[in-house]
Design an enzyme around this catalytic site. Structure first.
Site, PDB file in Angstrom:
ATOM      1  N   GLN A   1       1.025   5.110  34.779  1.00 49.19           N
ATOM      2  CA  GLN A   1       1.850   6.039  35.556  1.00 49.19           C
ATOM      3  C   GLN A   1       0.966   7.036  36.310  1.00 49.19           C
ATOM      4  OE1 GLN A   1       4.520   7.588  32.538  1.00 49.19           O
ATOM      5  NE2 GLN A   1       5.525   5.624  32.242  1.00 49.19           N
TER       6      GLN A   1
ATOM      7  N   GLU B   1       0.844  -1.196   0.000  1.00 50.49           N
ATOM      8  CA  GLU B   1       0.000   0.000   0.000  1.00 50.49           C
ATOM      9  C   GLU B   1       0.878   1.245   0.000  1.00 50.49           C
ATOM     10  OE1 GLU B   1      -2.548   0.395   3.455  1.00 50.49           O
ATOM     11  OE2 GLU B   1      -2.963   2.480   2.916  1.00 50.49           O
TER      12      GLU B   1
ATOM     13  N   GLU C   1      -3.715  -3.051  23.912  1.00 46.23           N
ATOM     14  CA  GLU C   1      -4.563  -2.796  22.717  1.00 46.23           C
ATOM     15  C   GLU C   1      -3.867  -3.221  21.430  1.00 46.23           C
ATOM     16  OE1 GLU C   1      -3.032  -0.512  24.527  1.00 46.23           O
ATOM     17  OE2 GLU C   1      -2.411   1.243  23.373  1.00 46.23           O
TER      18      GLU C   1
ATOM     19  N   GLY D   1      -1.464   5.916  31.359  1.00 44.49           N
ATOM     20  CA  GLY D   1      -2.599   5.657  32.249  1.00 44.49           C
ATOM     21  C   GLY D   1      -2.199   4.825  33.466  1.00 44.49           C
TER      22      GLY D   1
ATOM     23  N   HIS E   1       1.045  -1.842  26.278  1.00 51.64           N
ATOM     24  CA  HIS E   1      -0.124  -1.481  25.474  1.00 51.64           C
ATOM     25  C   HIS E   1      -0.872  -2.742  25.030  1.00 51.64           C
ATOM     26  CE1 HIS E   1       0.776   2.825  24.900  1.00 51.64           C
ATOM     27  NE2 HIS E   1       2.043   2.443  24.999  1.00 51.64           N
TER      28      HIS E   1
ATOM     29  N   CYS F   1      -0.243   2.453  29.832  1.00 52.93           N
ATOM     30  CA  CYS F   1       1.041   3.143  29.746  1.00 52.93           C
ATOM     31  C   CYS F   1       1.032   4.441  30.555  1.00 52.93           C
ATOM     32  CB  CYS F   1       1.423   3.363  28.281  1.00 52.93           C
ATOM     33  SG  CYS F   1       3.208   3.520  28.103  1.00 52.93           S
TER      34      CYS F   1
END
Ligand code: GLN
Length: 571
Positions: A421, A170, A545, A419, A543, A417
């Site tokens: 700390q 791409e 996610e 969040g 992370h 992350c």
């Protein structure tokens, strides 16, 4: 090599224009290339289209990989501002890259590496290093053939790495951008080198809706194809992104003016979920068209065994429940792509949990000095609060207020992350009595460096590619809540950070009921924090996610959504 020898070689190397850009042992035709370009405007979802086709080809039994090429001069995406470019995705090998690589990993359910990503900066850095080593043998180094040659070399190297049946490439941006001219030129040369049966082109374009005449307009697409033709590339398939399904007459016009058969004009209307797009392409036989264009044999599945891609999302899309509201309290909240992997990870839980998640993006820079009343107004009706990753002090006091709200009012909280700390800072300030607790990222001379630089970071000055990056093992505390969520003793997660929890404060946390239930294997760095007295207050230095997949939601996201459901319907 002395100067005389160099002169000799340079005299000889002037003879021929055809330089060799094939990796050793490369077999032409072993791998087919599908090059995807974009037209009219960027950000129309080229990445999702490319990933959807890759997914269909993979389901048919081909081994497929997908590369992303970006025109900018940055060597990687590590120093890009998510507010301008969307999220920076991190691969297992630590490559910081464009968010499309995340889309590919999710659709192909695979792990990609640094060779799946190329920028102009990376190409030029390689070429300039070669030039300094004298590898060009006295020639002037040019866009054609050297830059285009390097691009083709890296594509071929990727093809060999599998070896793959197909590599989808791409090219970022749109045709006509000055940044990607050399990539399109490389794509043009590719068909000459590899042969017509081994390379094809797909153009993803935008078909706008005209309010004035109440119809779809094909002219921008025609112009963008003209531009592509000027550069020597005739697309084989045109994928048209539009609000609604493509009208018959627009399809016909595009087919006629752009010189492609009508069934090679593919309609790609807006969908509720990106995971319903492969099925839409399947109805239009997109994969089959590509396969026959590349003269491959179609591996017909036995009757009744036809695969339906991401079927759970198709079924789920029809369900309508009252939404579960999750507040995404970050500082880049006005640019939704900044948190693309997080919104995907939440969406992945939807079919299993039977919920519709409504993500409420709240910009925490507006909460830095917010009163409890303002916070309540914004968070009163949410069922979960999530503080995502981020950098710099701006907006962090607002995030800390949101975390406090979640902790005090028993609203499920997931911190990622930054969040993690900030959850530690909030807890230390409010519960452990360390009122001035902060991070040295926000205040380098603080008396209470609760969050501070990782030891290996102390000497680093350059910002690009120097954080703690990529996949690392995390040991889980036996018997902890989080270990039960994962159902494992050790997990592999992806990181991107410079700062960590200062262990001098660890005992104070533990005395106040915080459990550090995930850590490095040598137990020296705390990486998951849980507060079991709360229904769900979990934060991770990594992370999660980035590892969530459509058919395999991440265990921590699942547990978070389950807790949010309970918060919505307390039984
Ligand atoms: N700024 C923090 C750090 O560097 C958090 C990084 C992040 O959230 N990705 O450690």
């Amino acid at each position: 090599m002395n100067d005389f020898e160099r002169e000799e070689i340079s005299a000889r190397s002037d003879d021929s224009e055809s330089l060799d850009f094939f990796p050793p042992h490369y077999r032409v035709g072993r791998t087919k290339f599908i090059v995807v370009t974009g037209g009219v405007m960027s950000g129309v979802g080229k990445g999702v289209c490319t990933a959807s086709l890759s997914h269909l080809l993979q389901q048919l039994g081909f081994s497929v990989t997908t590369m992303k090429i970006d025109g900018y001069l940055n060597v990687d995406a590590g120093t890009l501002n998510p507010y301008r470019h969307g999220e920076t995705f991190v691969l297992d090998d630590g490559t910081e890259c464009d968010l499309d690589l995340g889309t590919y990993e999710r659709f192909l359910d695979t792990t990609l590496n640094r060779n799946n990503y190329m920028t102009s900066g990376k190409i030029y850095a390689r070429i300039l290093a070669k030039e300094r080593r004298g590898e060009y043998l006295g020639r002037d180094v040019q866009i054609v053939p050297h830059v285009t040659g390097e691009i083709k070399y890296l594509m071929r190297q990727k093809a060999q790495e599998g070896p793959y049946d197909m590599v989808l490439v791409e090219i970022g941006g749109t045709v006509g951008d000055i940044e990607n001219v050399h990539f399109i030129e490389a794509a043009r040369e590719l068909i000459r080198d590899e042969g017509r049966d081994n390379v094809m082109y797909i153009h993803v374009t935008m078909v706008p809706w005209s309010e004035a005449t109440g119809e779809q307009k094909s002219k921008p697409t025609q112009h963008s194809i003209k531009k592509l033709l000027e550069m020597g590339v005739q697309p084989d398939i045109i994928v048209c992104r539009s609000k609604h399904d493509l009208q018959r007459k627009v399809r016909e016009k595009i087919s006629l003016h752009c010189n492609v058969p009508i069934d090679h004009v593919i309609s790609s209307p807006d969908t509720e979920s990106v995971y319903t797009l492969p099925a839409l392409f399947q109805e239009q036989h997109l994969a089959e068209t590509a396969i026959s264009r590349l003269r491959l044999n179609m591996p017909y599945p036995a009757e009744g065994e036809k695969q339906v891609p991401f079927v759970s999302f198709l079924r789920h899309a029809r369900r309508k429940n009252p939404p579960l509201t999750i507040a995404m309290t970050g500082k880049y909240s006005t640019m939704k792509d900044s948190y693309l992997s997080i919104t995907n990870a939440l969406e992945h839980t939807e079919p299993d949990e039977g919920v519709q998640i409504d993500v409420r993006f709240l910009d925490t820079t507006e909460f830095d000095n917010a009163s409890p009343a303002v916070l309540k107004e914004n968070l009163n009706d949410v069922h979960g609060i999530l503080v995502p990753g981020g950098y710099g002090v701006r907006g962090t006091e607002g995030m800390i207020r949101c975390i406090r709200y979640a902790r005090e009012r028993q609203v499920p909280y997931l911190g990622l992350c930054l969040g993690f700390q900030l959850a530690a800072i909030e807890f230390a300030r409010s519960v452990c009595g360390v009122e001035k607790a902060t991070s040295t990222e926000f205040d380098p001379h603080t008396q209470e460096p609760l969050i501070c630089l990782l030891p290996e970071q102390q000497q680093i000055r350059d910002l690009g590619g120097t954080q703690r990056l990529g996949g690392h093992d995390v040991a889980l505390l036996p018997g902890s809540r989080v270990q039960a969520m994962y159902g494992r003793d050790m997990v592999h997660e992806r990181f991107r950070h410079r700062y960590e929890l200062n262990n001098d404060y660890k005992a104070a946390f533990e005395k106040s009921g915080v459990v550090f239930c995930g850590m490095t294997l040598d137990q020296s760095v705390m990486q998951i924090l849980d507060y079991p007295a709360h229904p769900f207050f979990v934060a991770t230095q990594f992370h999660p996610e980035l590892l969530s997949r459509p058919l395999r939601p991440h265990p921590l996201f699942l547990a978070f959504v389950q807790a949010a459901k309970k918060h919505q319907n307390p039984s």
